[in-house]
Design a protein around this motif. Structure first.
Motif, PDB file in Angstrom:
ATOM      1  N   ASN A  65       0.704  -1.316   0.021  1.00  0.00           N
ATOM      2  CA  ASN A  65      -0.136  -0.148  -0.057  1.00  0.00           C
ATOM      3  C   ASN A  65       0.803   1.245   0.036  1.00  0.00           C
ATOM      4  N   LEU A  66       0.773   1.958  -1.095  1.00  0.00           N
ATOM      5  CA  LEU A  66       1.804   2.944  -1.420  1.00  0.00           C
ATOM      6  C   LEU A  66       1.245   4.186  -0.475  1.00  0.00           C
ATOM      7  N   GLU A  67       0.138   4.560  -0.279  1.00  0.00           N
ATOM      8  CA  GLU A  67      -0.446   5.337   0.544  1.00  0.00           C
ATOM      9  C   GLU A  67       0.039   5.223   1.988  1.00  0.00           C
ATOM     10  N   GLU A  68      -0.129   4.182   2.551  1.00  0.00           N
ATOM     11  CA  GLU A  68       0.134   4.055   3.877  1.00  0.00           C
ATOM     12  C   GLU A  68       1.400   3.640   4.387  1.00  0.00           C
ATOM     13  N   ASN A  69       2.172   3.159   2.970  1.00  0.00           N
ATOM     14  CA  ASN A  69       3.474   2.651   3.332  1.00  0.00           C
ATOM     15  C   ASN A  69       3.700   1.546   4.046  1.00  0.00           C
ATOM     16  N   LYS A  70       2.833   0.431   3.585  1.00  0.00           N
ATOM     17  CA  LYS A  70       2.937  -0.790   4.522  1.00  0.00           C
ATOM     18  C   LYS A  70       2.618  -2.010   3.575  1.00  0.00           C
ATOM     19  N   ALA A  99       3.444  -8.052 -38.298  1.00  0.00           N
ATOM     20  CA  ALA A  99       2.737  -8.005 -37.142  1.00  0.00           C
ATOM     21  C   ALA A  99       3.363  -8.655 -35.927  1.00  0.00           C
ATOM     22  N   LEU A 100       3.984  -7.881 -34.761  1.00  0.00           N
ATOM     23  CA  LEU A 100       4.758  -8.443 -33.957  1.00  0.00           C
ATOM     24  C   LEU A 100       4.366  -8.314 -32.640  1.00  0.00           C
ATOM     25  N   ILE A 101       4.512  -9.195 -31.619  1.00  0.00           N
ATOM     26  CA  ILE A 101       4.345  -9.501 -30.404  1.00  0.00           C
ATOM     27  C   ILE A 101       5.755  -8.991 -29.610  1.00  0.00           C
ATOM     28  N   SER A 102       5.763  -8.199 -28.787  1.00  0.00           N
ATOM     29  CA  SER A 102       6.962  -8.134 -27.895  1.00  0.00           C
ATOM     30  C   SER A 102       6.578  -8.300 -26.471  1.00  0.00           C
ATOM     31  N   VAL A 103       7.488  -9.150 -25.678  1.00  0.00           N
ATOM     32  CA  VAL A 103       7.260  -9.578 -24.410  1.00  0.00           C
ATOM     33  C   VAL A 103       8.024  -8.416 -23.583  1.00  0.00           C
ATOM     34  N   SER A 104       7.471  -7.660 -22.764  1.00  0.00           N
ATOM     35  CA  SER A 104       7.962  -6.529 -22.025  1.00  0.00           C
ATOM     36  C   SER A 104       8.628  -6.937 -20.787  1.00  0.00           C
ATOM     37  N   ARG A 105       9.421  -6.075 -20.297  1.00  0.00           N
ATOM     38  CA  ARG A 105       9.891  -6.531 -18.787  1.00  0.00           C
ATOM     39  C   ARG A 105       8.976  -5.789 -17.722  1.00  0.00           C
ATOM     40  N   ALA A 106       8.953  -6.326 -16.540  1.00  0.00           N
ATOM     41  CA  ALA A 106       8.090  -5.693 -15.785  1.00  0.00           C
ATOM     42  C   ALA A 106       8.417  -4.090 -15.357  1.00  0.00           C
ATOM     43  N   VAL A 107       7.633  -3.191 -15.376  1.00  0.00           N
ATOM     44  CA  VAL A 107       7.869  -1.966 -14.921  1.00  0.00           C
ATOM     45  C   VAL A 107       6.970  -1.315 -14.137  1.00  0.00           C
ATOM     46  N   THR A 108       7.144  -0.169 -13.750  1.00  0.00           N
ATOM     47  CA  THR A 108       6.217   0.586 -12.713  1.00  0.00           C
ATOM     48  C   THR A 108       5.189   1.362 -13.626  1.00  0.00           C
ATOM     49  N   THR A 109       3.877   1.189 -13.530  1.00  0.00           N
ATOM     50  CA  THR A 109       2.937   1.722 -14.244  1.00  0.00           C
ATOM     51  C   THR A 109       1.737   1.747 -13.438  1.00  0.00           C
ATOM     52  N   LYS A 110       0.766   2.657 -13.932  1.00  0.00           N
ATOM     53  CA  LYS A 110      -0.504   3.015 -13.267  1.00  0.00           C
ATOM     54  C   LYS A 110      -1.219   1.623 -13.218  1.00  0.00           C
ATOM     55  N   ALA A 111      -0.972   0.773 -14.117  1.00  0.00           N
ATOM     56  CA  ALA A 111      -1.626  -0.530 -14.029  1.00  0.00           C
ATOM     57  C   ALA A 111      -0.915  -1.756 -13.103  1.00  0.00           C
ATOM     58  N   SER A 112       0.470  -1.468 -13.098  1.00  0.00           N
ATOM     59  CA  SER A 112       1.125  -2.728 -12.489  1.00  0.00           C
ATOM     60  C   SER A 112       1.176  -2.414 -11.129  1.00  0.00           C
ATOM     61  N   THR A 160      15.513  -3.710  -0.214  1.00  0.00           N
ATOM     62  CA  THR A 160      14.987  -3.907  -1.559  1.00  0.00           C
ATOM     63  C   THR A 160      14.869  -2.511  -2.500  1.00  0.00           C
ATOM     64  N   GLY A 161      14.314  -2.721  -3.624  1.00  0.00           N
ATOM     65  CA  GLY A 161      14.188  -1.557  -4.783  1.00  0.00           C
ATOM     66  C   GLY A 161      13.020  -0.761  -4.528  1.00  0.00           C
ATOM     67  N   TYR A 162      12.480  -0.571  -3.335  1.00  0.00           N
ATOM     68  CA  TYR A 162      11.227   0.164  -2.954  1.00  0.00           C
ATOM     69  C   TYR A 162      11.200   1.491  -3.084  1.00  0.00           C
ATOM     70  N   ASP A 163      12.347   2.177  -2.740  1.00  0.00           N
ATOM     71  CA  ASP A 163      12.444   3.599  -3.052  1.00  0.00           C
ATOM     72  C   ASP A 163      12.264   3.898  -4.342  1.00  0.00           C
ATOM     73  N   GLU A 164      12.862   3.032  -5.356  1.00  0.00           N
ATOM     74  CA  GLU A 164      13.004   3.230  -6.838  1.00  0.00           C
ATOM     75  C   GLU A 164      11.619   2.849  -7.564  1.00  0.00           C
ATOM     76  N   PHE A 165      10.858   1.650  -6.909  1.00  0.00           N
ATOM     77  CA  PHE A 165       9.716   1.458  -7.390  1.00  0.00           C
ATOM     78  C   PHE A 165       8.677   2.639  -7.003  1.00  0.00           C
ATOM     79  N   ARG A 166       8.872   3.470  -5.918  1.00  0.00           N
ATOM     80  CA  ARG A 166       7.811   4.272  -5.481  1.00  0.00           C
ATOM     81  C   ARG A 166       8.071   5.502  -6.177  1.00  0.00           C
ATOM     82  N   ARG A 167       9.478   6.002  -6.412  1.00  0.00           N
ATOM     83  CA  ARG A 167       9.834   7.083  -7.279  1.00  0.00           C
ATOM     84  C   ARG A 167       9.178   6.954  -8.595  1.00  0.00           C
ATOM     85  N   GLU A 168       9.423   5.905  -9.226  1.00  0.00           N
ATOM     86  CA  GLU A 168       8.974   5.670 -10.578  1.00  0.00           C
ATOM     87  C   GLU A 168       7.475   5.881 -10.533  1.00  0.00           C
ATOM     88  N   PHE A 169       6.674   5.334  -9.778  1.00  0.00           N
ATOM     89  CA  PHE A 169       5.216   5.501  -9.665  1.00  0.00           C
ATOM     90  C   PHE A 169       5.014   6.980  -9.645  1.00  0.00           C
TER      91      PHE A 169
END
Length: 403
Positions: A177-182, A272-285, A368-377
């Motif tokens: 939970n990014l809002e409550e940081n827990k 017509a191509l399908i590209s398998v992307s990497r995990a990234v921080t998005t509004k959906a992810s 962990t990489g939490y700081d990077e994850f939250r910053r990218e969000f």
């Protein structure tokens, strides 16, 4: 502070951003453009249509297409403009505007269409624009749509709604939970058969096929035309709630669509191509169940191995090296695999070990990489963007901006 100046503050509701910093959005566009320009020009498309081009992977695709390949672009997205000081609109609204401004400064077309990409009226408008004002043909279509619902094109009374659920079993795990940081425990219930089918209708390749069919019927596809849709597989640790869940079913449907599209465009030497992307921080992810826990472990290991990529880094490499370059990495099903860095055995082994060590007490520490994850969000909405330190905006000027 004048009557039209509004102070901007970060607002989160769970893992959903409720505020936007337009100046930060502008700076983020500039930062991404600078990254692409630093890599230099490369051969590619000249006239591109990006469906879902206002944020994340779609926006990154548009930026590398314009500022790496030198292409004129059309973007289609569903965004909201500012209304008042309490509703400043969506980040994508500003991304579209600031992208167009920078494209025009570079002598490029950056046309924006705001509305429902699924709607027939939108398809008609875009096709007419291509004929009248865009040189008559396109040579690239990027389909990057993440949507909650879609109206059945054959029955206006029926609306399909996508869900993020497992298939055949419930799964329990921890999420952030990014809002409550827990951390909190979350159980994902299995989808019904109807929910699986609805998600395939919304997030699969049906609408992609329709776009290509109508563009081709209108005679606006150039010889050598390419089209690409983004998928995700991920590691086995995420299969239950992604690859083998409703989202995975939709991606499988999209892959089937790619084969149909390929048959339809082979006469124009299309691809017509399908590209398998990497995990990234998005509004959906960030709202995908349990997925953020995997991300914060992955990001930490990637930081240590120098393999972490943001969307612009990932998509610039995809187009530069694989779509238009000579360094294609494909799997036995012909899918492009720029996610190979994420899927390296040594990286995944370290990620698995790290995930076992994550607890409610240390998930947001240097472990962990939490700081990077939250910053990218936060950067998705214009906050914590390098080079943007302005926390006030002129509402009157924002209201006058046009896409």
């Amino acid at each position: 502070m004048s009557d039209t100046m509004v102070k901007i503050t970060e607002k989160l509701k769970g893992n959903v951003a409720r505020s936007v910093n337009p100046e930060g959005c502008r700076q983020e566009i500039l930062n991404q453009i600078s990254y692409v320009q630093g890599k230099g020009k490369y051969e590619g498309a000249k006239k591109a249509l990006i469906i879902g081009g206002s944020s994340s992977y779609g926006l990154a695709s548009r930026i590398t297409t314009a500022f790496g390949q030198g292409a004129d672009t059309i973007g289609v997205s569903f965004e909201r403009p500012p209304r008042d000081e309490n509703m400043l609109g969506t980040a994508g609204w500003y991304n579209n505007i600031y992208f167009r401004q920078e494209a025009e400064k570079a002598g490029l077309i950056g046309k924006n269409f705001i509305g429902d990409a699924f709607a027939q009226d939108m398809k008609d408008q875009v096709i007419q624009y291509i004929k009248d004002s865009f040189g008559g043909k396109i040579d690239l279509l990027v389909y990057s749509v993440a949507a909650p619902k879609r109206t059945n094109p054959d029955n206006a009374d029926e609306t399909w709604r996508s869900v993020i659920k497992t298939v055949g079993k419930s799964v329990t795990g921890e999420n952030i939970n990014l809002e409550e940081n827990k951390l909190f425990e979350q159980t994902v219930e299995p989808a019904s058969d109807d929910e699986v089918e609805a998600t395939k209708h919304v997030m699969g390749g049906e609408d992609w096929e329709i776009w290509v069919d109508e563009l081709k019927a209108a005679g606006v596809l150039a010889d050598g035309f390419k089209t690409i849709l983004y998928s995700y597989i991920g590691p086995k640790s995420t299969y239950d709630f992604y690859h083998e869940g409703t989202l995975g079913a939709a991606k499988d449907a999209a892959e089937a669509s790619s084969h149909k599209i390929q048959d339809k465009i082979k006469d124009i030497d299309g691809e017509a191509l399908i590209s398998v992307s990497r995990a990234v921080t998005t509004k959906a992810s960030v709202v995908i169940p349990i997925f953020p826990m995997y991300c914060i472990a992955l990001y930490k290991i990637e930081e240590e191995t120098g393999t972490h990529e943001t969307p612009i880094m990932h998509k610039d490499r995809l187009f530069r090296d694989m779509v238009y370059g000579n360094r294609r990495e494909t799997d036995d099903r012909g899918r492009l695999r720029p996610d190979a860095w994420e899927q390296r055995e040594d990286i995944q082994a370290k990620v698995s070990e790290l995930m076992k060590k994550i607890t409610p007490d240390n998930f947001n520490s240097s472990l962990t990489g939490y700081d990077e994850f939250r910053r990218e969000f936060m950067q998705l909405n214009g906050f914590e963007v390098p080079g943007a330190d302005n926390d006030t905006v002129d509402l009157d000027k924002l209201m006058k901006l046009r896409p």
